[in-house]
Design an enzyme around this catalytic site. Structure first.
Site, PDB file in Angstrom:
ATOM      1  N   ARG A   1       0.852  -1.199   0.000  1.00 56.38           N
ATOM      2  CA  ARG A   1       0.000   0.000   0.000  1.00 56.38           C
ATOM      3  C   ARG A   1       0.883   1.243   0.000  1.00 56.38           C
ATOM      4  O   ARG A   1       0.582   2.243  -0.637  1.00 56.38           O
ATOM      5  CB  ARG A   1      -0.965   0.011   1.190  1.00 56.38           C
ATOM      6  CG  ARG A   1      -1.744   1.326   1.294  1.00 56.38           C
ATOM      7  CD  ARG A   1      -2.979   1.294   2.201  1.00 56.38           C
ATOM      8  NE  ARG A   1      -2.874   0.432   3.349  1.00 56.38           N
ATOM      9  CZ  ARG A   1      -2.123   0.666   4.439  1.00 56.38           C
ATOM     10  NH1 ARG A   1      -1.411   1.779   4.533  1.00 56.38           N
ATOM     11  NH2 ARG A   1      -2.089  -0.199   5.433  1.00 56.38           N
TER      12      ARG A   1
ATOM     13  N   TYR B   1     -16.718  16.385 -15.894  1.00 57.76           N
ATOM     14  CA  TYR B   1     -17.141  14.988 -15.798  1.00 57.76           C
ATOM     15  C   TYR B   1     -18.176  14.844 -14.670  1.00 57.76           C
ATOM     16  O   TYR B   1     -17.971  15.367 -13.569  1.00 57.76           O
ATOM     17  CB  TYR B   1     -15.896  14.132 -15.516  1.00 57.76           C
ATOM     18  CG  TYR B   1     -16.200  12.702 -15.244  1.00 57.76           C
ATOM     19  CD1 TYR B   1     -16.675  11.872 -16.251  1.00 57.76           C
ATOM     20  CD2 TYR B   1     -16.015  12.156 -13.979  1.00 57.76           C
ATOM     21  CE1 TYR B   1     -16.967  10.542 -15.996  1.00 57.76           C
ATOM     22  CE2 TYR B   1     -16.296  10.829 -13.724  1.00 57.76           C
ATOM     23  CZ  TYR B   1     -16.778  10.032 -14.738  1.00 57.76           C
ATOM     24  OH  TYR B   1     -17.061   8.719 -14.474  1.00 57.76           O
TER      25      TYR B   1
ATOM     26  N   ASP C   1      -7.896  18.726 -15.162  1.00 56.67           N
ATOM     27  CA  ASP C   1      -8.210  17.353 -15.552  1.00 56.67           C
ATOM     28  C   ASP C   1      -7.820  17.216 -17.026  1.00 56.67           C
ATOM     29  O   ASP C   1      -8.463  17.784 -17.904  1.00 56.67           O
ATOM     30  CB  ASP C   1      -9.702  17.083 -15.327  1.00 56.67           C
ATOM     31  CG  ASP C   1     -10.074  15.627 -15.614  1.00 56.67           C
ATOM     32  OD1 ASP C   1      -9.385  14.976 -16.422  1.00 56.67           O
ATOM     33  OD2 ASP C   1     -11.077  15.149 -15.044  1.00 56.67           O
TER      34      ASP C   1
ATOM     35  N   LYS D   1      -8.831   6.003 -19.341  1.00 59.31           N
ATOM     36  CA  LYS D   1      -9.186   6.481 -20.673  1.00 59.31           C
ATOM     37  C   LYS D   1      -7.974   6.395 -21.611  1.00 59.31           C
ATOM     38  O   LYS D   1      -7.511   5.307 -21.878  1.00 59.31           O
ATOM     39  CB  LYS D   1      -9.766   7.895 -20.564  1.00 59.31           C
ATOM     40  CG  LYS D   1     -10.788   8.065 -19.407  1.00 59.31           C
ATOM     41  CD  LYS D   1     -12.041   7.250 -19.558  1.00 59.31           C
ATOM     42  CE  LYS D   1     -12.911   7.190 -18.296  1.00 59.31           C
ATOM     43  NZ  LYS D   1     -13.246   8.457 -17.674  1.00 59.31           N
TER      44      LYS D   1
HETATM   45  C1  LIG Z   1     -13.718   9.007 -16.441  1.00 57.31           C
HETATM   46  C2  LIG Z   1     -13.320  10.352 -16.020  1.00 57.31           C
HETATM   47  C3  LIG Z   1     -13.019  10.652 -14.689  1.00 57.31           C
HETATM   48  C4  LIG Z   1     -13.173   9.630 -13.568  1.00 57.31           C
HETATM   49  O1  LIG Z   1     -12.269   8.588 -13.671  1.00 57.31           O
HETATM   50  P1  LIG Z   1     -12.573   7.079 -13.216  1.00 57.31           P
HETATM   51  O2  LIG Z   1     -11.321   6.360 -13.621  1.00 57.31           O
HETATM   52  O3  LIG Z   1     -13.795   6.614 -13.928  1.00 57.31           O
HETATM   53  O4  LIG Z   1     -12.767   7.107 -11.733  1.00 57.31           O
HETATM   54  C5  LIG Z   1     -12.580  11.928 -14.391  1.00 57.31           C
HETATM   55  N1  LIG Z   1     -12.480  12.883 -15.345  1.00 57.31           N
HETATM   56  C6  LIG Z   1     -12.784  12.641 -16.624  1.00 57.31           C
HETATM   57  C7  LIG Z   1     -12.658  13.736 -17.633  1.00 57.31           C
HETATM   58  C8  LIG Z   1     -13.219  11.378 -17.013  1.00 57.31           C
HETATM   59  O5  LIG Z   1     -13.538  11.160 -18.298  1.00 57.31           O
END
Ligand SMILES: *Cc1c(COP(=O)(O)O)cnc(C)c1O
Length: 386
Positions: free
Chosen positions: A51, A104, A177, A202
């Site tokens: 961890r 998001y 982000d 992603k």
């Molecule tokens: C999918 C997504 C998230 C969240 O991420 P997870 O891996 O699903 O927890 C945050 N920001 C954006 C722009 C996303 O597309």
């Protein structure tokens, strides 16, 4: 690896030195929960318990920091786990957060429902409007400005450099982000951003086979990185060794994937623009996009995400989303395969009825790296059913 290596070289080599004992060109996946100590407290390279640290995760964190031009990367079990670790480290009850009005859905839900219950207030603004952001900042109380560009799913472009300057003036932490653009196309830290957030689920992972998240900290934010690193260790939402390995493997091809995603998406955006059933195509690579010039300045490509606003409203949008064959109807994005999503009932259902609600006429496409002729044929047949 040379210190000044270029992006695609860093993507392949950062954190990937051959194994010192065997010479494995690909470092092994360290599937261990704990580490032998040479006498009490005699740790080998600082590893004590997984961890707190694991070499496969260290390799990914090194790679992430190198790609974003940051001083430290931290890898988490999901994008939201990364966001949560950052926010719970920097916020106290009574603090205020400014977030984009089409971030998001899960980010909005985390801030509104989890941090809201804990006494954190937020304002949602159009972050592409600098005056609106300036007005929303409460001096002394606003601690975080949360920027997502391009935004999800409306593909708005916000000026990272200008927002970072606003944040610097107001003493507000500017978080970007970078999930939609990926570091291959946009470098928020070089533009002045303080912390970069990723859902590595992603484009970074890139193959729709792993859920993960990351934070990367800008030079000068060593102390914050240390504190969030403590939260990562103490709260424990770390990525597993196998997840870290898959993400590292995906990242090695990020540069060429983003090139192909961008080429395919532009061709599809152009085709969609020609159809009378489509009221608007939201793709920053189109000259008609209001953020096109800014995107051309702060991004080195326009990415693989295309949203459309259907002239026939919600009913037409649902029909289109259910008519594609090669584009699979599914949540998520950024994988090699093309996906279609109906945000108002799928990815953004959690923000229905809030100020971040997505219109029912919007469909979002994650354009993959398949042969563009096949993708265009699928779009044409789906448009034919409108
Ligand atoms: C999918 C997504 C998230 C969240 O991420 P997870 O891996 O699903 O927890 C945050 N920001 C954006 C722009 C996303 O597309």
């Amino acid at each position: 690896m040379q210190h000044d290596a270029r992006f695609d070289t860093r993507a392949v080599h950062a954190g990937q030195d051959p194994d010192p004992t065997t010479g494995d060109v690909i470092p092994p996946i360290h599937v261990t929960s704990t580490y032998a100590q040479d006498g009490i407290g005699g740790l080998r390279n600082g590893y004590e318990y997984s961890r707190g640290g694991n070499p496969t995760r260290t390799a990914l964190e090194t790679q992430l920091a190198a790609l974003e031009g940051g001083i430290r990367g931290l890898s988490f079990a999901s994008g939201l786990a990364a966001e949560d670790a950052l926010l719970r480290t920097v916020l106290q009850p009574g603090d205020h957060v400014v977030i984009g009005n089409d971030v998001y859905g899960g980010t909005h839900r985390l801030i509104r429902r989890i941090f809201g219950d804990w006494g954190v207030r937020h304002s949602t603004v159009d972050t592409s409007d600098l005056d609106a952001v300036r007005d929303a900042i409460e001096l002394g109380t606003t601690k975080v400005l949360w920027v997502e560009t391009p935004s999800n799913p409306l593909m708005k472009i916000s000026d990272v450099a200008a927002l970072a300057e606003l944040g610097d003036e107001a003493g507000v932490l500017v978080v970007v982000d970078n999930t939609f653009a990926s570091p291959a196309l946009q470098q928020p830290i070089a533009l002045g951003g303080h912390v970069v957030v990723h859902s590595t689920t992603k484009y970074l992972g890139g193959h729709s086979d792993v859920v993960g998240g990351a934070l990367v900290f800008a030079d000068g934010r060593e102390d914050l990185a240390e504190r969030v690193g403590f939260t990562q260790f103490a709260a424990g939402a770390v990525s597993s060794p196998f997840d870290a390995f898959l993400t590292t493997r995906g990242i090695k091809t990020l540069g060429i994937r983003m090139q192909r995603h961008s080429e395919n998406a532009l061709a599809i955006a152009q085709r969609l623009s020609e159809h009378t059933g489509i009221a608007r195509v939201l793709y920053p690579g189109l000259e008609s996009h209001p953020g096109h010039e800014l995107a051309a300045r702060q991004m080195s490509g326009f990415g693989g995400m295309v949203s459309i606003d259907l002239a026939g409203g919600g009913e037409a949008a649902r029909r289109f989303a259910e008519s594609t064959e090669l584009f699979t109807l599914a949540e998520s994005l950024g994988g090699v395969e093309s996906l279609v999503n109906y945000p108002s009932e799928m990815t953004h259902a959690s923000v229905k009825g809030t100020e971040a609600e997505v219109p029912e006429s919007i469909v979002r496409l994650s354009v993959g790296i398949e042969d563009v002729a096949d993708l265009l044929a699928d779009i044409d047949q789906a448009l034919g059913r409108l």
